[in-house]
Design a protein around this motif. Structure first.
Motif, PDB file in Angstrom:
ATOM      1  N   TRP A   8      47.372   9.546  56.112  1.00  0.00           N
ATOM      2  CA  TRP A   8      48.588   8.522  56.089  1.00  0.00           C
ATOM      3  C   TRP A   8      48.339   7.505  54.958  1.00  0.00           C
ATOM      4  CZ3 TRP A   8      52.834  10.373  57.639  1.00  0.00           C
ATOM      5  CH2 TRP A   8      52.760  11.291  58.931  1.00  0.00           C
ATOM      6  N   HIS A   9      47.102   7.252  54.529  1.00  0.00           N
ATOM      7  CA  HIS A   9      46.743   6.451  53.407  1.00  0.00           C
ATOM      8  C   HIS A   9      47.235   7.015  52.285  1.00  0.00           C
ATOM      9  CE1 HIS A   9      43.563   4.524  55.967  1.00  0.00           C
ATOM     10  NE2 HIS A   9      44.493   3.376  55.792  1.00  0.00           N
ATOM     11  N   TRP A  10      46.746   8.540  51.827  1.00  0.00           N
ATOM     12  CA  TRP A  10      47.153   9.020  50.898  1.00  0.00           C
ATOM     13  C   TRP A  10      48.875   9.461  50.584  1.00  0.00           C
ATOM     14  CZ3 TRP A  10      44.032   9.279  47.028  1.00  0.00           C
ATOM     15  CH2 TRP A  10      42.510   9.117  47.091  1.00  0.00           C
ATOM     16  N   VAL A  11      49.271   9.626  51.765  1.00  0.00           N
ATOM     17  CA  VAL A  11      50.722   9.825  51.657  1.00  0.00           C
ATOM     18  C   VAL A  11      51.739   8.597  51.303  1.00  0.00           C
ATOM     19  CG1 VAL A  11      52.675  10.069  53.102  1.00  0.00           C
ATOM     20  CG2 VAL A  11      50.990  11.474  53.353  1.00  0.00           C
ATOM     21  N   ILE A  12      50.931   7.283  51.650  1.00  0.00           N
ATOM     22  CA  ILE A  12      51.404   6.100  51.341  1.00  0.00           C
ATOM     23  C   ILE A  12      51.224   5.715  49.742  1.00  0.00           C
ATOM     24  CG2 ILE A  12      51.527   3.607  51.601  1.00  0.00           C
ATOM     25  CD1 ILE A  12      50.807   4.086  54.594  1.00  0.00           C
ATOM     26  N   VAL A  13      50.256   6.234  49.351  1.00  0.00           N
ATOM     27  CA  VAL A  13      49.719   5.804  48.119  1.00  0.00           C
ATOM     28  C   VAL A  13      50.557   6.874  47.106  1.00  0.00           C
ATOM     29  CG1 VAL A  13      48.042   6.496  46.110  1.00  0.00           C
ATOM     30  CG2 VAL A  13      47.143   5.374  48.295  1.00  0.00           C
ATOM     31  N   LEU A  14      50.590   7.985  47.583  1.00  0.00           N
ATOM     32  CA  LEU A  14      51.643   8.894  46.596  1.00  0.00           C
ATOM     33  C   LEU A  14      53.321   8.508  46.715  1.00  0.00           C
ATOM     34  CD1 LEU A  14      50.326  12.483  47.677  1.00  0.00           C
ATOM     35  CD2 LEU A  14      50.194  11.463  45.697  1.00  0.00           C
ATOM     36  N   LEU A  15      53.569   7.985  47.844  1.00  0.00           N
ATOM     37  CA  LEU A  15      54.783   7.468  47.978  1.00  0.00           C
ATOM     38  C   LEU A  15      54.946   6.171  46.939  1.00  0.00           C
ATOM     39  CD1 LEU A  15      56.039   7.551  51.711  1.00  0.00           C
ATOM     40  CD2 LEU A  15      57.049   8.969  49.620  1.00  0.00           C
ATOM     41  N   VAL A  16      54.154   5.546  46.863  1.00  0.00           N
ATOM     42  CA  VAL A  16      54.202   4.074  45.875  1.00  0.00           C
ATOM     43  C   VAL A  16      54.248   4.587  44.512  1.00  0.00           C
ATOM     44  CG1 VAL A  16      52.866   2.206  45.309  1.00  0.00           C
ATOM     45  CG2 VAL A  16      53.280   2.441  47.414  1.00  0.00           C
ATOM     46  N   ILE A  17      53.535   5.701  44.149  1.00  0.00           N
ATOM     47  CA  ILE A  17      53.300   6.205  42.780  1.00  0.00           C
ATOM     48  C   ILE A  17      54.779   6.793  42.464  1.00  0.00           C
ATOM     49  CG2 ILE A  17      52.385   8.255  41.400  1.00  0.00           C
ATOM     50  CD1 ILE A  17      49.764   7.487  42.804  1.00  0.00           C
ATOM     51  N   VAL A  18      55.343   7.761  43.474  1.00  0.00           N
ATOM     52  CA  VAL A  18      56.743   8.238  43.319  1.00  0.00           C
ATOM     53  C   VAL A  18      57.582   7.246  43.037  1.00  0.00           C
ATOM     54  CG1 VAL A  18      58.531   9.458  44.053  1.00  0.00           C
ATOM     55  CG2 VAL A  18      55.961  10.325  44.173  1.00  0.00           C
ATOM     56  N   LEU A  19      57.574   6.216  43.613  1.00  0.00           N
ATOM     57  CA  LEU A  19      58.595   5.001  43.508  1.00  0.00           C
ATOM     58  C   LEU A  19      58.247   4.399  42.480  1.00  0.00           C
ATOM     59  CD1 LEU A  19      58.630   3.574  46.966  1.00  0.00           C
ATOM     60  CD2 LEU A  19      60.396   4.831  45.961  1.00  0.00           C
ATOM     61  N   LEU A  20      57.173   4.016  41.796  1.00  0.00           N
ATOM     62  CA  LEU A  20      56.888   3.382  40.748  1.00  0.00           C
ATOM     63  C   LEU A  20      57.210   4.083  39.421  1.00  0.00           C
ATOM     64  CD1 LEU A  20      53.367   1.645  41.365  1.00  0.00           C
ATOM     65  CD2 LEU A  20      55.832   0.482  41.044  1.00  0.00           C
ATOM     66  N   PHE A  21      56.964   5.487  39.231  1.00  0.00           N
ATOM     67  CA  PHE A  21      57.020   5.929  37.954  1.00  0.00           C
ATOM     68  C   PHE A  21      58.181   7.018  38.211  1.00  0.00           C
ATOM     69  CE2 PHE A  21      52.732   5.082  38.058  1.00  0.00           C
ATOM     70  CZ  PHE A  21      52.468   4.396  36.925  1.00  0.00           C
ATOM     71  N   GLY A  22      58.779   7.495  39.339  1.00  0.00           N
ATOM     72  CA  GLY A  22      59.713   8.479  39.421  1.00  0.00           C
ATOM     73  C   GLY A  22      59.241  10.038  39.517  1.00  0.00           C
ATOM     74  N   ALA A  23      59.827  10.704  39.924  1.00  0.00           N
ATOM     75  CA  ALA A  23      59.408  12.104  40.294  1.00  0.00           C
ATOM     76  C   ALA A  23      59.183  12.930  38.744  1.00  0.00           C
ATOM     77  CB  ALA A  23      60.316  12.950  41.228  1.00  0.00           C
ATOM     78  N   LYS A  24      60.107  12.681  38.032  1.00  0.00           N
ATOM     79  CA  LYS A  24      60.174  13.388  36.627  1.00  0.00           C
ATOM     80  C   LYS A  24      58.977  12.876  35.683  1.00  0.00           C
ATOM     81  CE  LYS A  24      65.141  14.148  36.665  1.00  0.00           C
ATOM     82  NZ  LYS A  24      66.302  13.981  35.875  1.00  0.00           N
ATOM     83  N   LYS A  25      58.431  11.523  36.084  1.00  0.00           N
ATOM     84  CA  LYS A  25      57.585  11.065  35.044  1.00  0.00           C
ATOM     85  C   LYS A  25      56.125  11.453  35.293  1.00  0.00           C
ATOM     86  CE  LYS A  25      56.703   8.158  31.784  1.00  0.00           C
ATOM     87  NZ  LYS A  25      57.168   7.983  30.262  1.00  0.00           N
ATOM     88  N   ILE A  26      55.883  11.786  36.617  1.00  0.00           N
ATOM     89  CA  ILE A  26      54.548  12.126  37.044  1.00  0.00           C
ATOM     90  C   ILE A  26      54.011  13.247  36.405  1.00  0.00           C
ATOM     91  CG2 ILE A  26      53.205  12.680  39.217  1.00  0.00           C
ATOM     92  CD1 ILE A  26      55.027  10.988  40.834  1.00  0.00           C
TER      93      ILE A  26
END
Length: 79
Positions: A8-26
């Protein structure tokens, strides 16, 4: 409660990254990171090869200097 051991820690980290950068930017970020690592490894390898070749160059210069000095001494002795 130490570290990021829970999924769950990793899921939250990944969600934050997606929110910050967007799915296209990753993918672009991952590509940039990969090329940066590749360039770093290449630079390290080039430096190691250069360091290996450097003593040989110095040895050749020393040998050439000794030959030059020896020839000068011989020419002075002959005069």
């Amino acid at each position: 409660m130490g570290g990021f051991t829970s999924i769950w820690h990793w899921v939250i980290v990944l969600l934050v990254i997606v929110l910050l950068f967007g799915a296209k930017k990753i993918p672009e970020l991952a590509k940039g990171l990969g090329s940066g690592i590749k360039n770093f490894k290449k630079a390290v390898k080039d430096d190691e090869e250069e360091a290996k070749n450097e003593p040989k160059t110095l040895d050749a210069q020393v040998a050439q200097t000794k030959v030059h000095e020896t020839s000068e001494i011989k020419s002075k002795q002959e005069s």
